[in-house]
Design a protein around this motif. Sequence first.
Motif, PDB file in Angstrom:
ATOM      1  N   HIS A 196       0.684  -1.195  -0.063  1.00  0.00           N
ATOM      2  CA  HIS A 196      -0.003   0.139  -0.018  1.00  0.00           C
ATOM      3  C   HIS A 196       0.828   1.102  -0.144  1.00  0.00           C
ATOM      4  N   PHE A 221      -6.463   4.016  -8.768  1.00  0.00           N
ATOM      5  CA  PHE A 221      -6.757   4.305  -7.242  1.00  0.00           C
ATOM      6  C   PHE A 221      -8.136   3.595  -6.880  1.00  0.00           C
ATOM      7  N   HIS A 225      -8.005  -0.195  -4.754  1.00  0.00           N
ATOM      8  CA  HIS A 225      -8.501  -0.149  -3.297  1.00  0.00           C
ATOM      9  C   HIS A 225      -9.857  -0.787  -3.332  1.00  0.00           C
ATOM     10  N   HIS A 352     -11.712  11.983   0.094  1.00  0.00           N
ATOM     11  CA  HIS A 352     -10.904  10.596   0.683  1.00  0.00           C
ATOM     12  C   HIS A 352      -9.984  10.975   1.700  1.00  0.00           C
ATOM     13  N   HIS A 356      -9.630  10.484   5.744  1.00  0.00           N
ATOM     14  CA  HIS A 356      -8.507   9.902   6.627  1.00  0.00           C
ATOM     15  C   HIS A 356      -7.857  10.795   7.528  1.00  0.00           C
ATOM     16  N   HIS A 369      -2.774   7.562   8.908  1.00  0.00           N
ATOM     17  CA  HIS A 369      -3.697   6.595   8.926  1.00  0.00           C
ATOM     18  C   HIS A 369      -3.387   5.170   9.101  1.00  0.00           C
ATOM     19  N   PHE A 376     -10.142   2.105   8.935  1.00  0.00           N
ATOM     20  CA  PHE A 376      -9.641   2.577   7.563  1.00  0.00           C
ATOM     21  C   PHE A 376     -10.392   1.628   6.415  1.00  0.00           C
ATOM     22  N   HIS A 380     -12.866   3.071   3.578  1.00  0.00           N
ATOM     23  CA  HIS A 380     -12.559   3.028   1.766  1.00  0.00           C
ATOM     24  C   HIS A 380     -13.690   2.021   1.492  1.00  0.00           C
TER      25      HIS A 380
HETATM   26 CU1  CUO Z   1      -4.569   4.065  -0.143  1.00  0.00          CU
HETATM   27 CU2  CUO Z   1      -6.988   5.719   1.303  1.00  0.00          CU
HETATM   28  O1  CUO Z   1      -5.720   5.740  -0.242  1.00  0.00           O
HETATM   29  O2  CUO Z   1      -5.530   4.394   1.670  1.00  0.00           O
END
Ligand code: CUO
Length: 658
Positions: A196, A221, A225, A352, A356, A369, A376, A380
């Motif tokens: 990540h 992205f 995710h 987004h 976080h 985060h 988390f 997401h």
């Molecule tokens: Cu990778 Cu929110 O973007 O964790």
Amino acid sequence: NPTEPSFMPKGEAKAVFDIPPEYLINRYKDVGVQLFDRFGEEAAERIPVKQIALPDLKRILKLKRRDNFSLFIPAHRDISKQLIDIFMGMRDVDDLQSMAVYARDRVNPYLFNYALSVALLHRPDTQGLNLPSFMQSFPDKFIDTQVLNQAREEANIVPTGSRTPIEIPMDFTASNLEEEHRLAYFREDVGLNLHHWHWHLVYPFNGPREIVNKNRRGELFYYMHQQIIARYNLERLCNALKRTTRFTDWRDPIPEAYFPKLDSLVASRSYPPRVANQVLRDLNREQDQVKADVTRLEQWRDRIFNAIHTGVVQDESGNDIPLTEFEGIDILGNIIESSILSPNRPFYGDIHNFGHVFLSYIHDPDHRHLESDPIFYRWHAFIDDVFQQFKGTLPRYPVEQLSYDGVTVDSVTVQSQGTPNVFNTYWQQSDVDLSRGMDFQPRGSVFVRFTHLQHQPFTYNIMVNNSGAPRQGTCRIFMAPSTDERGNPWLLQDQRTMFIELDRFVVNLQSGQNTIMRRSDQSSVTIPFERTFRNLEANRPQQEGEALEQFNFCGCGWPHHLLIAKGTPEGKECDLFVMISNYDDDRVDQDTNVPCNDASSYCGIKDRLYPDRRSMGYPFDRLPRDGVSTLQQFLTPNMRVQNVTIKFNNRILRRPKQ
Ligand code: CUO
């Protein structure tokens, strides 16, 4: 620390930088010479550092050495962009090295590591450099404080060579009494967190435009995710938990408590816990120039939903940009994340990233985060739902588009050790060296031993009939649980978001019968353990030429040991889906014969177009066509579903020595 060459280690040999006295920060000025002599003795090599005209770092130094650094804080973003610009602007490698040496003892270490990594990844003249793993540089981001203390103790007392690995106890953030804790092995997996981290390094949302503007980065992205959430949900179902619930009620208390056991070595303090039932608070932090309230977050959300439902977004000059069938998701990804490619950041905001920030400020003034925090995933899951709402507005794939005339998948078998169509999983223990990120005296390797999920290697055996002339296809392999959390069969409209990608590769089809064999370790999703933990395995010899690995990019890739979900002791039933699509509709004409091109599903290929023309997640990225409610009804002859089970064996095996 003048001993550590920050980005040009040659094997295990120590090297020292010959630093111009002007470069030493004040507190080292007097002792600089002695320090150099002390470390210089052990050094096999002295690297001269050229003296250059130094830029003014004043604004960058506003972030103090001991502060935590977060890209989600706008002020930190600006600072990181400045430092990246400085590193990118250096004329050649010598100047860059000089600049890096100068900055290293002044700039916040996380910021330094981030900006230099981004620069090394993107400068044409640094494509061959090897960097220590992020985990090695900052073990405190990944490893329990107690373990770090033990490691330090071991290093102080036991000479190199006789040190034994410190075992990280499994599931270190809570006791098994807490339900959410059953997923700790996944959330706290160091390989997952490294993937990540690397993904966000490769695809920064901020910085010079030529770095940010990568092919389909907004779509990736969304997709990368989305897959993290799908994989997390499959793990949850394996552990008798229901899918993670979207975090949508932003005014309500958050029931999940979270107690991180990580301490920051940089900040010398621990990350505070979040007790149950905390509520989001409006933010007003002058120091970080963060001022936002929950109302604003809601406003951004409403504008984005409005764009989705009208199918157009507005740019800053008020022009309409349609969210088209193929490119719309990419624009939306940049809007929602948000990146500097968002066509209208003032209007659609930064939802987004700010989510976080809000969530981490509840309990963590240092605004990290944590991927290991259940919230988390809930955040997401919300973000993914916004994307899915958009996907819901797109035309469904008709049969003609899904099928591949004359191509029939006759059978699919997974062969592992033992019964066919059974994946076997277990715990494995592996050792990694922590010494680079810790100040040991005397120096030398200190290993930690951690326990992670693993599966037995397996092979897909796919029989395909081609009634036409020889041609090519793309083989797409996905897997999803066969039933929902209550054990009921799925509607495909729900099951489709549960599919995790296992592999994608091009096949050459002869006329007539074809047998396709594909090994699990060839997966386009994963990178091998050795790459996830580069430089970290026990005494691995550094081969010449291997230093040419492209550090950052190569570190992006789902960790292979998590390719398959944990399963259950009785066997978790899953649907294995295989599709051969028409390569003429998939192909992207380009040379992909470049290093680290083997984990493209979630990471793309460096400096290349995303190597599959279809929408990411195809064919499950959209709702099924009218009249189709189950997976079976969805199938065309070029697709096939095989029932498989994932059987978990609760035993711990050591990683075999290579
Ligand atoms: Cu990778 Cu929110 O973007 O964790």
